[in-house]
Design a protein around this motif. Structure first.
Motif, PDB file in Angstrom:
ATOM      1  N   GLU A 598       0.852  -1.184   0.000  1.00 39.21           N
ATOM      2  CA  GLU A 598       0.000   0.000   0.000  1.00 39.21           C
ATOM      3  C   GLU A 598       0.892   1.239   0.000  1.00 39.21           C
ATOM      4  OE1 GLU A 598      -3.681   2.098   2.462  1.00 39.21           O
ATOM      5  OE2 GLU A 598      -2.737   0.269   3.230  1.00 39.21           O
ATOM      6  N   ILE A 599       0.628   2.159  -0.950  1.00 40.53           N
ATOM      7  CA  ILE A 599       1.431   3.386  -1.095  1.00 40.53           C
ATOM      8  C   ILE A 599       0.597   4.552  -0.565  1.00 40.53           C
ATOM      9  CG2 ILE A 599       2.666   4.875  -2.722  1.00 40.53           C
ATOM     10  CD1 ILE A 599       2.807   2.411  -4.602  1.00 40.53           C
ATOM     11  N   PRO A 600       1.078   5.256   0.489  1.00 40.65           N
ATOM     12  CA  PRO A 600       0.248   6.278   1.139  1.00 40.65           C
ATOM     13  C   PRO A 600       0.208   7.630   0.432  1.00 40.65           C
ATOM     14  CG  PRO A 600       2.310   6.019   2.324  1.00 40.65           C
ATOM     15  CD  PRO A 600       2.317   4.980   1.249  1.00 40.65           C
ATOM     16  N   HIS A 601       1.238   7.947  -0.386  1.00 44.89           N
ATOM     17  CA  HIS A 601       1.305   9.294  -0.965  1.00 44.89           C
ATOM     18  C   HIS A 601       1.633   9.231  -2.460  1.00 44.89           C
ATOM     19  CE1 HIS A 601       1.399  10.699   3.159  1.00 44.89           C
ATOM     20  NE2 HIS A 601       2.496   9.978   3.392  1.00 44.89           N
ATOM     21  N   GLY A 602       1.609  10.408  -3.095  1.00 46.28           N
ATOM     22  CA  GLY A 602       2.079  10.541  -4.466  1.00 46.28           C
ATOM     23  C   GLY A 602       1.078  10.098  -5.512  1.00 46.28           C
TER      24      GLY A 602
END
Length: 942
Positions: A598-602
């Motif tokens: 899971e990627i939180p930003h961008g």
């Protein structure tokens, strides 16, 4: 009409002038002298030193020739010094034509011709060595001409010029000839200080006016407005004003058109010149034509044809790359460019055959002789340091005779060698300085384009910049219209210089001598300006301190607490972000294909599956597939610390990421797997950071408590006081920096000398005598005759007798490690020695270098460069009689570079032979090595 009395007085002045040395000298000339030449020569005849600063081709060398004429007339000697051997050779031949072989000599380190002649041409290093050795050749010396004196700004060799100027006896007149420099008065003031009465003669007038152009496609376009005549442009360019003439609107529209690629190209019509205006050759041909400018960069053959069409040959095209120069010639040959007639081609063939008759036929292929000759026959050639010296001399001679019409050259041609042309072309306005690409300076632009316009041949010269996308016409205009070429000293004491000065003058007098250098003169002058700024800042600080006063307490103390708190908070935040980024990078390296994260930003925010590994260890960016079936790369900056897989799916070995269907299928499998169990996160590193962070938080809390309890915290005008406190703090930091600059610049040269003496004392090279003064020991005497960047290292190795037991070929090979400097950064060791007996000598070199650099670091001195073994095998092979092709095989050495380095090895061996005058075996060993090296292409060069 003048009265009879005025005519009588004028006739009387002419008669008086005719009886002077200058009047007699003028009678030997076939042309009238320019005013600046007359002014400078009058100063020389009056016995004053003189600095002449004038553009290339203005005729400043005539002043030097008058000094020689005056010396012979007075029965004295004259030395003519130059920065490079090629220029010394050229000047030697020029003076031989005037005075004959019996009156002129040549000294260039490894060449000695008629050294006791009344006129001797030499490199500046030779004169420096004479002064330190108190040579008898200096007897009856009356004049020294220092040509290209602006070379004292050269980083590696510039100190030599200052040494000579400082150490020449006071009775010797010095004539300094320089290119146009913007601080001529400053340099003249220093000369006046160290040499006595010195006149500064500056001429910014070009005898041949210079037109500025841009080559767009196959057309030449004026850089400046058509309404600006040749004379008006020359006046603007020769003035010291910062005013820039108006740029040709055609070029500005062309630039704007390139910025709008979809817009239709404008048609540009060349405007006719004003009535009565002078016109250049190409303008007369083009004024009646109307055509559109095609904004593309011309190829080199097209560029030559454009110049030839407009009668602007011969030309020099500056390319800041040796390989680029050679490639340009090859392109012209491939494009069948021919600039010579059949008769000229035949003359070139005959000249080349005669001039190269001494070369070994086995070496011709490795020298690229046949390709080089083919270019010459067509009237095209390259000129750079990588060429064999005899090849460069042939190019220079044929160009001067008008047989070669186009020369592609590196910037070294702009210094010294007399090769003027009708036009000068610059392919680009940037160059590589050894570390990065930088814009050329106005001074460099002036130096390069100064070659354009041959005095007595051309009525005008032409400077051409080749158009390329992104070129700014205003940038060229700024370069062409400014004369900012300051002369800055590169002087610094060396071990050899220090040893000679201590031996001759002692430490205290040496410090005074060094303090009289141009480097210290400039430093002291800059300190005056810095001191004024410090005083101004200190007055402002007093006002700021008054404005931040608080009736409740010491506001400076309160402001210091605020700053400390702010810095600690920033440090805490910066530390957290740095820790999170390092954790993110480390965790990315652990990811495997199939891991779901899971990627939180961008831009990739959301879920993704890793489909490959990253090859970059410092900044890993593995390929991922997002839950929207998009191919992206994972960026550590989009994560909050370490990333942990939340699930895992299988990525087929034959997964086709470019196929939309396969991407959609993979994204679907990923979404189905997302709800699987989330792995436990390893919190050990995070716990360590949290403990560290809690300590910082406690410190922040304590500072906040102190801040709130401070009396000034309750002041109603607190924030106003705080603004003045912040201004005070920033200005105080700047002022402290200026104070440090002053400390560093005051007596800087003497401080470096003292550190050198301390290091030499640790080696037993200098000692304190009975009278309490510093003296050179017998052990340190060898250092006086060893010159070069590794002078002390060579002296230390000679003490260890590191050359004992070596044959002459091995001796030459070992010495090459002390003079050669490769262009690469890493210096590799030898995998195999040419002779096993060489290993102890090499190990001695490394041992002493290692100890010396440690000592230099301890004494805060620049480190001696490491021995470089890149010339060991080529030198050994050459000394053993191998051909040039065999000597440089498996290396990246150009033939010209090889010859240059071999000559430096010969020079070093010659130095050692003089140092070893009490050691007959070592002297014989070095002389034998020199004889082995001085053969073939090395011996054929002056």
């Amino acid at each position: 009409m003048p009265s009879y009395a005025e005519q009588y007085q004028a006739a009387k002045r002419r008669a008086a002038h005719a009886n002077t040395a200058l009047g007699a000298f003028e009678k030997t000339l076939s042309f009238d002298m320019d005013p600046f030449q007359v002014q400078a020569c009058e100063s020389v005849e009056a016995g004053r030193a003189v600095l002449v600063a004038a553009p290339t081709g203005a005729g400043k060398t005539l002043v030097g020739e008058f000094a020689i004429y005056l010396a012979l007339r007075q029965g004295k000697k004259a030395f003519y010094t130059t920065p490079i051997k090629a220029l010394s050779n050229q000047k030697y031949h020029d003076l031989v034509e005037i005075y004959g072989e019996n009156y002129v000599g040549l000294l260039t380190g490894d060449t000695s011709i008629n050294s006791e002649a009344p006129v001797v041409v030499m490199t500046t290093e030779v004169l420096r060595n004479m002064l330190y050795a108190d040579s008898s050749t200096l007897t009856n010396l009356g004049y020294v001409v220092m040509d290209e004196v602006h070379y004292l700004a050269d980083r590696s060799r510039g100190a030599v010029w200052e040494e000579v100027i400082i150490h020449l006896p006071e009775h010797i007149s010095v004539v300094s000839l320089s290119a146009t420099i913007s601080n001529a008065e400053e340099f003249g003031a220093w000369l006046d200080t160290v040499r006595g009465a010195t006149d500064v003669v500056v001429s910014e007038h070009r005898p041949v006016p210079l037109w500025q152009h841009v080559l767009v496609g196959n057309r030449l376009v004026d850089l400046f407005m058509d309404e600006t005549t040749v004379e008006e442009t020359a006046d603007l360019l020769d003035s010291s004003t910062d005013e820039v003439p108006e740029v040709n609107p055609e070029l500005m529209r062309l630039r704007d058109a390139r910025r709008r690629p979809r817009a239709p190209r404008d048609n540009f019509r060349r405007a006719g010149r004003g009535k009565g205006r002078r016109e250049s050759a190409y303008a007369r041909k083009q004024d009646s034509q109307s055509s559109s400018l095609k904004p593309f960069r011309a190829s080199r053959p097209a560029m030559i044809r454009a110049l030839d069409r407009d009668a602007l040959l011969p030309a020099i095209c500056f390319i800041f790359s040796r390989s680029g120069c050679d490639a340009a010639v090859a392109q012209c040959v491939d494009a069948d460019v021919r600039l010579t007639t059949d008769a000229e081609a035949q003359t070139i063939r005959a000249y080349v055959a005669e001039a190269t008759s001494g070369l070994d036929t086995k070496d011709l292929s490795v020298l690229g002789f046949y390709q080089w000759r083919e270019g010459l026959i067509r009237g095209v050639a390259a000129h750079h340091a990588g060429l064999l010296p005899v090849f460069k001399e042939i190019v220079e001679a044929l160009f001067s005779e008008g047989l070669v019409k186009m020369v592609f050259a590196t910037e070294t041609l702009a210094l010294g060698i007399n090769m003027p042309a009708r036009s000068v072309v610059l392919e680009k306005l940037t160059k590589f300085n050894g570390e990065t690409h930088v814009d050329i300076t106005p001074g460099e632009y002036t130096q390069l384009t100064g070659r354009a316009g041959r005095r007595g041949i051309d009525i005008e010269g032409h400077a051409v910049v080749v158009w390329k996308p992104g070129l700014e016409p205003q940038q060229i205009a700024g370069l062409a219209s400014k004369r900012t070429y300051p002369l800055n000293s590169s002087f610094r004491p060396t071990y050899n210089m220090s040893a000679n000065l201590v031996a001759q003058f002692g430490a205290e007098r040496t410090k005074k001598i060094l303090e009289s250098s141009f480097a210290q003169f400039q430093a002291d002058k800059s300190v005056v300006g810095i001191a004024q700024r410090v005083r101004k800042n200190e007055r402002a600080l007093e006002g700021y301190a008054e404005s931040m006063q608080c009736h409740l307490g010491d506001f400076s103390e309160y402001a210091a607490l605020r700053r400390e708190l702010s810095q600690l908070e920033k440090k805490s935040e910066k530390g957290r972000k740095k820790f999170e980024l390092s954790q993110a990078v480390a965790s990315i390296h652990q990811l495997l294909p199939g891991d779901v994260i899971e990627i939180p930003h961008g831009r990739n925010r959301g879920y993704a599956v890793v489909i490959g590994r990253s090859e970059n260890n410092a900044d890993p960016r593995p390929p991922i597939l997002t839950d929207q079936a998009q191919l992206r790369r994972l960026d550590a900056r989009d994560l909050d610390g370490a990333v942990q897989p939340i699930s895992k799916i299988k990525v087929p070995k034959k997964f086709q990421a470019k196929t939309p269907k396969e991407r959609r299928d993979m994204a679907s499998r990923m979404r189905q797997a997302i709800h699987d169990g989330r792995p436990a996160r390893d919190g050990s590193q995070q716990a360590w950071f949290d403990r560290k962070e809690s300590k910082t938080e406690r410190e922040i809390a304590e500072l906040r408590k102190k801040l709130k309890s401070h009396p000034c915290h309750g002041c109603s005008d607190r924030e106003n006081h705080a603004r003045w406190a912040e201004r005070w703090w920033k200005l105080e930091k700047d002022t402290e920096g200026l104070r440090r600059q002053m400390d560093r610049r005051t007596n800087t040269i003497a401080q470096v000398f003292q550190r050198i003496c301390d290091l030499l004392a640790s080696y037993g090279y200098v000692e304190t005598g009975e009278s309490g003064t510093l003296e050179l020991t017998a052990r340190g005497q060898s250092l006086r005759r060893v010159y070069g960047e590794k002078d002390l290292l060579l002296s230390l190795c000679l003490e260890d007798r590191f050359l004992d037991g070596l044959d002459p070929a091995s001796t030459a090979a070992v010495i090459s490690a002390l003079v050669f400097e490769a262009k690469r950064d890493e210096i590799g060791m030898l995998r195999k020695y040419p002779q096993r007996s060489m290993e102890p000598a090499m190990m001695t070199l490394i041992k002493h270098w290692s100890k010396l650099t440690d000592a230099e670091v301890a004494h805060k001195l620049p480190e001696t460069p490491a021995p470089d073994f890149g010339m060991v095998w080529p030198t050994y092979k050459w000394a053993r009689g191998k051909s040039l092709a065999v000597a440089i095989e498996d290396t990246d050495l150009a033939a010209g570079d090889f010859v240059r380095w071999i000559k430096q090895v010969i020079d070093a061996l010659d130095q050692i032979s003089h140092v070893a005058h009490h050691d007959a075996a070592l002297r014989t060993q070095c002389e034998a090595a020199i004889e082995l090296l001085r053969r073939g292409v090395v011996a054929s060069q002056i």
